[in-house]
Design a protein around this motif. Sequence first.
Motif, short mmCIF file in Angstrom:
data_model
loop_
_atom_site.label_atom_id
_atom_site.label_comp_id
_atom_site.label_asym_id
_atom_site.label_seq_id
_atom_site.Cartn_x
_atom_site.Cartn_y
_atom_site.Cartn_z
N THR A 249 12.09 26.70 27.23
CA THR A 249 10.97 27.63 27.08
C THR A 249 9.77 27.03 26.36
O THR A 249 8.76 27.71 26.20
N SER A 250 9.87 25.79 25.92
CA SER A 250 8.75 25.15 25.22
C SER A 250 8.75 23.67 25.55
O SER A 250 9.73 23.13 26.07
N GLY A 251 7.63 23.01 25.26
CA GLY A 251 7.55 21.58 25.50
C GLY A 251 8.51 20.81 24.61
O GLY A 251 9.03 21.32 23.62
N VAL A 252 8.74 19.55 24.97
CA VAL A 252 9.65 18.69 24.22
C VAL A 252 8.85 17.50 23.70
O VAL A 252 8.27 16.75 24.49
N GLU A 253 8.82 17.35 22.38
CA GLU A 253 8.08 16.26 21.76
C GLU A 253 8.98 15.05 21.51
O GLU A 253 10.16 15.21 21.16
N LEU A 254 8.42 13.87 21.68
CA LEU A 254 9.05 12.63 21.25
C LEU A 254 8.23 12.09 20.09
O LEU A 254 7.06 11.73 20.27
N ILE A 255 8.82 12.08 18.91
CA ILE A 255 8.14 11.61 17.71
C ILE A 255 8.76 10.28 17.30
O ILE A 255 9.97 10.19 17.09
N VAL A 256 7.95 9.25 17.22
CA VAL A 256 8.41 7.93 16.79
C VAL A 256 7.71 7.61 15.47
O VAL A 256 6.48 7.67 15.40
N LEU A 257 8.49 7.28 14.45
CA LEU A 257 7.88 7.04 13.15
C LEU A 257 8.55 5.89 12.42
O LEU A 257 9.71 5.53 12.70
N SER A 258 7.81 5.33 11.52
CA SER A 258 8.33 4.33 10.58
C SER A 258 7.72 4.62 9.22
O SER A 258 6.51 4.77 9.08
N ASN A 259 8.59 4.67 8.21
CA ASN A 259 8.13 4.92 6.84
C ASN A 259 8.27 3.65 5.99
O ASN A 259 8.17 3.70 4.77
N SER A 260 8.49 2.51 6.66
CA SER A 260 8.74 1.28 5.91
C SER A 260 7.46 0.78 5.26
O SER A 260 6.36 1.17 5.63
N ASN A 261 7.63 -0.11 4.32
CA ASN A 261 6.46 -0.69 3.66
C ASN A 261 5.71 -1.66 4.57
O ASN A 261 4.54 -1.93 4.36
N LYS A 262 6.41 -2.19 5.59
CA LYS A 262 5.78 -3.13 6.51
C LYS A 262 4.97 -2.42 7.58
O LYS A 262 3.98 -2.95 8.08
N GLU A 263 5.41 -1.24 7.98
CA GLU A 263 4.73 -0.50 9.05
C GLU A 263 4.80 0.99 8.78
O GLU A 263 5.88 1.55 8.60
N GLN A 264 3.65 1.63 8.76
CA GLN A 264 3.60 3.09 8.64
C GLN A 264 3.12 3.63 9.99
O GLN A 264 2.01 3.32 10.43
N LEU A 265 3.97 4.38 10.63
CA LEU A 265 3.68 4.84 12.00
C LEU A 265 4.15 6.27 12.18
O LEU A 265 5.23 6.64 11.73
N PHE A 266 3.33 7.05 12.85
CA PHE A 266 3.74 8.38 13.31
C PHE A 266 3.05 8.60 14.64
O PHE A 266 1.83 8.78 14.70
N ALA A 267 3.81 8.54 15.73
CA ALA A 267 3.26 8.71 17.08
C ALA A 267 4.03 9.81 17.78
O ALA A 267 5.26 9.78 17.84
N ALA A 268 3.30 10.79 18.30
CA ALA A 268 3.94 11.92 18.97
C ALA A 268 3.36 12.07 20.37
O ALA A 268 2.16 11.95 20.58
#
Length: 489
Positions: A249-268
Amino acid sequence: MPDPVAGLSPSGSRMDPTGGSAHPHSLVLTASPLQRAGAFVLAALADVDHPCEVSDEALAMAVDQMTSHLVKTVDAAKAADPGGFWLGASYLLWPNSKINPTARGKQSPAQREALIREWRARPEPADWPGAPCAYCGRAACGWYGKVDIPLGASVAHRNTTAPGHAGTPLCYPCVACLWAFPYGASLSGGRAALMHSWDDDFLAKMTAATVDQTLRQASAGAPKGAKPSPYARELWVLRAVRAYSRRITSGVELIVLSNSNKEQLFAAQELSQPLAEWLRTTNKDAERRAGYPVLVATQGTKKVPGEAFLAKRAFTRPSQVLDFAVGHVLGRISAAAPIPAETTVLAPLLYSYCREVLTMDDKDVERIKELARRLAALLGQDSRPGPFRDFIRANSKGGNLYGWFRSKGVDWLLFPRPKDTSPVLLPVQEYRLLFEDERSWSWRRLLVFAVLEALAEAGWEPKGSQEELQEIKDLADAAGGDQEEGTEQ
């Protein structure tokens, strides 16, 4: 100072947005996808269907279970050692936390365990800060930063918070959800991939399955040296959607993230609800299920398997699914198979895709199919492949389709045509779809496919050399849109 258990702000107002109906230790769903996913992880660990069913005792047991998993790392010198799964994950999820301090190599296993248990202990109410939780509005149990909140600011960065705030205030259930969400994620390649949806039933089912997978992976240890396949994360979501048994009944998100000190990433990125539901039906409807492997075969390239590229396009460029299907069918034209067998198998699937995913109106789709029948009647009068090739060339990018219709409109009037057909080859409505609609290119791709289908139904078999048919194959790339090669992101 107000009673923190009562959930009152210093001004005496209620901090719980539910009006106080939620117990301070219960799980509530908030607007944060990570918190929501974590709440469903805790429900899975507690063996209940929904976070609202997780009791205070079950929450404590779930946190104890997660803490015990971290404690198993105390004897591991490095992440590759037996029992080091969560140590390796901690650099991605909780950098500079008490599981992986700079001085870890100098600590004894007992010291490491003591620090981990201290980190994950429930703060005493007397130590609560008297501030509302940033997620749910109930009484916060402490100040938190990057160590516990992915991509959150460090608690040392006072310029990012209000005076007197040593970080972000969170209640214990919400911070427990943030500790839990990695169990509902795919942890590979130095990143966490999370499947999220506002459809709670779907999220519950998928999260529970991922928790089982993560627990097995943590027990066995991650395989070494395995190169990720192209678009593996998108494919993971696609297969989960197709395996789901109920309506989405709703869309499906793919969230890819990194919280490391080398890489900070949040992509949805999001798989829209119509597309997610359509993909689900390709495994539930018998006719669509039969056509799905054929559709998958049309989507691949030399470097990327068909289903992986179908998954990627479903997230990023859904209209290209139609483009590549048409281009593939055209590329299969040969002297032995002038109209590829895939045409009739793909037809129900592609028409449903146009209607349900690309939101093409039923009446307009029927107009295109009727136009295709007129074109098939016209082109089918000539057994040479040349006229059909000219139509494909005119309908490719850079071709003059309008000029082609203008010249063939005269032929339509002069040559014998089927009864009960329009005397006009290209009526106004069809003209607007092909030349004025914002999705003109998609309508043109659909027209090419519908002409192929109509020619197949009419039994048309062009008589020409392989060289002449090769010209049609050479135009397949243009008919399929811009070719692209994929790499793992």
